[in-house]
Design a protein around this motif. Structure first.
Motif, PDB file in Angstrom:
ATOM      1  N   ILE A   1       0.708  -0.937  -0.013  1.00 42.53           N
ATOM      2  CA  ILE A   1      -0.290  -0.083  -0.271  1.00 42.53           C
ATOM      3  C   ILE A   1       0.850   1.493   0.215  1.00 42.53           C
ATOM      4  O   ILE A   1       1.579   1.178   0.827  1.00 42.53           O
ATOM      5  CB  ILE A   1      -0.953   0.085   0.988  1.00 42.53           C
ATOM      6  CG1 ILE A   1      -2.467  -0.916   1.153  1.00 42.53           C
ATOM      7  CG2 ILE A   1      -1.695   1.599   0.829  1.00 42.53           C
ATOM      8  CD1 ILE A   1      -3.045  -0.940   0.753  1.00 42.53           C
ATOM      9  N   ASN A   2       0.484   2.008  -1.052  1.00 37.27           N
ATOM     10  CA  ASN A   2       1.417   3.496  -1.207  1.00 37.27           C
ATOM     11  C   ASN A   2       0.428   4.005  -1.169  1.00 37.27           C
ATOM     12  O   ASN A   2      -0.542   4.648  -2.066  1.00 37.27           O
ATOM     13  CB  ASN A   2       2.474   3.370  -2.864  1.00 37.27           C
ATOM     14  CG  ASN A   2       3.068   4.623  -2.583  1.00 37.27           C
ATOM     15  OD1 ASN A   2       2.868   5.362  -1.804  1.00 37.27           O
ATOM     16  ND2 ASN A   2       4.181   4.961  -3.806  1.00 37.27           N
ATOM     17  N   PRO A   3       0.002   5.223   0.158  1.00 37.58           N
ATOM     18  CA  PRO A   3      -0.807   5.966   0.244  1.00 37.58           C
ATOM     19  C   PRO A   3      -0.398   7.319  -1.058  1.00 37.58           C
ATOM     20  O   PRO A   3      -1.712   7.356  -1.530  1.00 37.58           O
ATOM     21  CB  PRO A   3       0.225   7.276   1.740  1.00 37.58           C
ATOM     22  CG  PRO A   3       0.996   5.747   2.411  1.00 37.58           C
ATOM     23  CD  PRO A   3       1.463   4.899   1.145  1.00 37.58           C
ATOM     24  N   SER A   4       0.924   6.938  -1.655  1.00 39.05           N
ATOM     25  CA  SER A   4       0.552   8.127  -2.631  1.00 39.05           C
ATOM     26  C   SER A   4      -0.664   7.779  -3.977  1.00 39.05           C
ATOM     27  O   SER A   4      -0.465   8.117  -4.975  1.00 39.05           O
ATOM     28  CB  SER A   4       1.513   8.345  -3.525  1.00 39.05           C
ATOM     29  OG  SER A   4       2.710   7.131  -3.805  1.00 39.05           O
ATOM     30  N   ALA A   5      -0.566   6.343  -3.950  1.00 37.55           N
ATOM     31  CA  ALA A   5      -1.125   5.108  -4.846  1.00 37.55           C
ATOM     32  C   ALA A   5      -2.844   5.150  -5.049  1.00 37.55           C
ATOM     33  O   ALA A   5      -3.526   5.139  -5.663  1.00 37.55           O
ATOM     34  CB  ALA A   5      -1.085   3.644  -4.914  1.00 37.55           C
ATOM     35  N   PHE A   6      -3.198   5.781  -3.413  1.00 37.72           N
ATOM     36  CA  PHE A   6      -4.523   5.632  -3.040  1.00 37.72           C
ATOM     37  C   PHE A   6      -5.461   6.819  -2.867  1.00 37.72           C
ATOM     38  O   PHE A   6      -4.782   7.577  -2.356  1.00 37.72           O
ATOM     39  CB  PHE A   6      -5.305   4.639  -2.760  1.00 37.72           C
ATOM     40  CG  PHE A   6      -4.785   2.644  -2.743  1.00 37.72           C
ATOM     41  CD1 PHE A   6      -5.481   2.239  -3.296  1.00 37.72           C
ATOM     42  CD2 PHE A   6      -3.310   2.338  -2.689  1.00 37.72           C
ATOM     43  CE1 PHE A   6      -5.502   1.219  -4.064  1.00 37.72           C
ATOM     44  CE2 PHE A   6      -2.819   0.994  -2.787  1.00 37.72           C
ATOM     45  CZ  PHE A   6      -3.665   0.627  -3.761  1.00 37.72           C
ATOM     46  N   GLU A   7      -6.570   7.127  -2.696  1.00 42.24           N
ATOM     47  CA  GLU A   7      -7.404   8.329  -2.740  1.00 42.24           C
ATOM     48  C   GLU A   7      -7.124   8.300  -0.306  1.00 42.24           C
ATOM     49  O   GLU A   7      -7.646   7.251  -0.364  1.00 42.24           O
ATOM     50  CB  GLU A   7      -8.487   9.093  -2.381  1.00 42.24           C
ATOM     51  CG  GLU A   7      -8.266   9.447  -4.515  1.00 42.24           C
ATOM     52  CD  GLU A   7      -9.458   9.981  -3.792  1.00 42.24           C
ATOM     53  OE1 GLU A   7     -10.568  10.054  -3.893  1.00 42.24           O
ATOM     54  OE2 GLU A   7     -10.081  10.031  -5.239  1.00 42.24           O
ATOM     55  N   ALA A   8      -7.026   8.682  -0.030  1.00 41.71           N
ATOM     56  CA  ALA A   8      -6.866   8.781   1.536  1.00 41.71           C
ATOM     57  C   ALA A   8      -7.767   7.967   1.954  1.00 41.71           C
ATOM     58  O   ALA A   8      -8.184   7.087   2.818  1.00 41.71           O
ATOM     59  CB  ALA A   8      -6.234   9.840   2.732  1.00 41.71           C
TER      60      ALA A   8
END
Length: 376
Positions: A283-290
């Motif tokens: 899980i890369n936070p920049s790849a998913f909406e928070a």
């Protein structure tokens, strides 16, 4: 009586814990439906996690509720490192309250978060060189407090009179300095900022009490870590494997793996009566909406609770907490115990809930419970 309007739940809980330390009865709610007879009413708007227009509307409504209570004063709890819509929310509050000045003091010297010569430092290091520079929603690229606020503001130096509009302090490197700024707050000024600032205001009217009592102990305990703060993530990753059910990218991108994940989580709960729920390294936070990450985590915690009695939740991250409370239909809380600064246990119906900011340390008893012994 005091009203606090906080932009996220862990900030709201932090001030609830501080209030408990002064012997004050606290009621904390996610909306304006405040309950009970309290000395301190706290409204958590969760506005930091909203789109800007929604955030400002939420703060406006909360301020209107606060006015109806006719409190001695209203305090605006902001993020201690100024993430979110701090200036815009304060402007809305000043408009509703008919007040022309706001004094912002975000620093927490008691926690190593200081302001010196207009620069924000974490344990002596410029904040732009810390983990806050990688925050997935509000990355901090400058240590200059005026630039961090990203809004026209007067940087106030010692001895200067407050200007109309927004004022932010230039120096808050000790408790004594925070007390001095608190002494300048009056009915013509909104006070906004950190837990240290709020406590300095409390000290003007109340006396600190010796911590009494013990936390309530629970059986089935679930620790939900929704933070992206590196120290917390690595602590679980390196030392929490025996108790952890990780949510990975395959679950985030669809339903694949959900049943396997739920089965593993249930096995851990049944065997140990405790469980850590966290995102794995895929899980890369920049790849998913928070917001999507928080929603998915809340869904899985709710699903677990439907299959296994959970007596207590420990939730890391204010926005994650708000998402879980929404999934469970929980709106109001009775704060009962402060483990340590910012880590507060509350009752919500039959459930115990402890919350903590991702960047704060985990209390030693909980580290021991999950065998998270090592510093990282």
């Amino acid at each position: 009586m005091i009203v606090v309007i906080a932009d996220d739940f862990t900030g709201a809980a932090e001030l609830a814990g501080i209030s408990l330390g002064y012997g004050l009865k606290v009621s904390l709610c996610l909306d304006g439906s405040l309950q009970g007879d309290a000395d301190v009413y706290i409204i958590s708007t969760d506005s930091r996690s909203m789109q800007k227009d929604d955030a400002l509307q939420a703060v406006k409504l909360a301020t209107q509720v606060a006015v109806q209570l006719q409190p001695d004063f209203i305090f605006k709890k902001t993020d201690s490192v100024l993430r979110g819509y701090v200036a815009d929310e304060l402007n809305i509050q000043m408009e509703v309250l008919g007040i022309a000045k706001a004094l912002i003091l975000p620093a927490n010297p008691s926690l190593g978060r200081t302001i010196r010569n207009g620069q924000y430092l974490i344990d002596g290091i410029a904040i732009s060189h810390t983990g806050f520079a990688k925050d997935p929603e509000f990355a901090i690229q400058s240590s200059d407090i005026a630039e961090m606020l990203d809004h026209p503001v007067k940087v106030l130096h010692k001895g200067e009179e407050l200007f109309m509009g927004l004022n932010i302090v230039s120096s808050a490197a000790s408790g004594e300095e925070v007390d001095q700024w608190a002494a300048r707050v009056d009915a013509c000024c909104i006070a906004a900022g950190s837990g240290d600032f709020f406590e300095a205001l409390l000290k003007r009217s109340y006396k600190k009490q010796i911590r009494a009592g013990q936390p309530f102990r629970s059986n089935a305990h679930v620790y939900v870590s929704g933070t992206s703060f590196n120290k917390s993530v690595e602590l679980i990753r390196y030392f929490g494997s025996s108790y952890t059910a990780y949510i990975g990218s395959s679950i985030m991108n669809g339903s694949r793996g959900l049943d396997i994940w739920a089965e593993k989580a249930m096995q851990i709960l049944q065997q140990h009566q405790q469980l850590i729920v966290a995102f794995d390294e895929t899980i890369n936070p920049s790849a998913f909406e928070a917001a999507h990450l928080r929603l998915k985590m809340a869904e899985q915690v709710k699903r677990l609770a439907g299959q296994f009695r959970i007596d207590e939740l420990l939730i890391e991250g204010g926005a994650t907490a708000a998402a879980i409370f929404h999934a469970f239909g929980i709106n109001c809380f009775e704060p009962v115990y402060e483990w340590e600064r910012g880590v507060v246990q509350m009752k919500a119906g039959d459930m115990l809930i402890t919350v903590k900011p991702g960047s704060y340390n985990l209390p030693e008893p909980i580290r021991q419970q999950y065998k998270l012994y090592e510093d990282v």
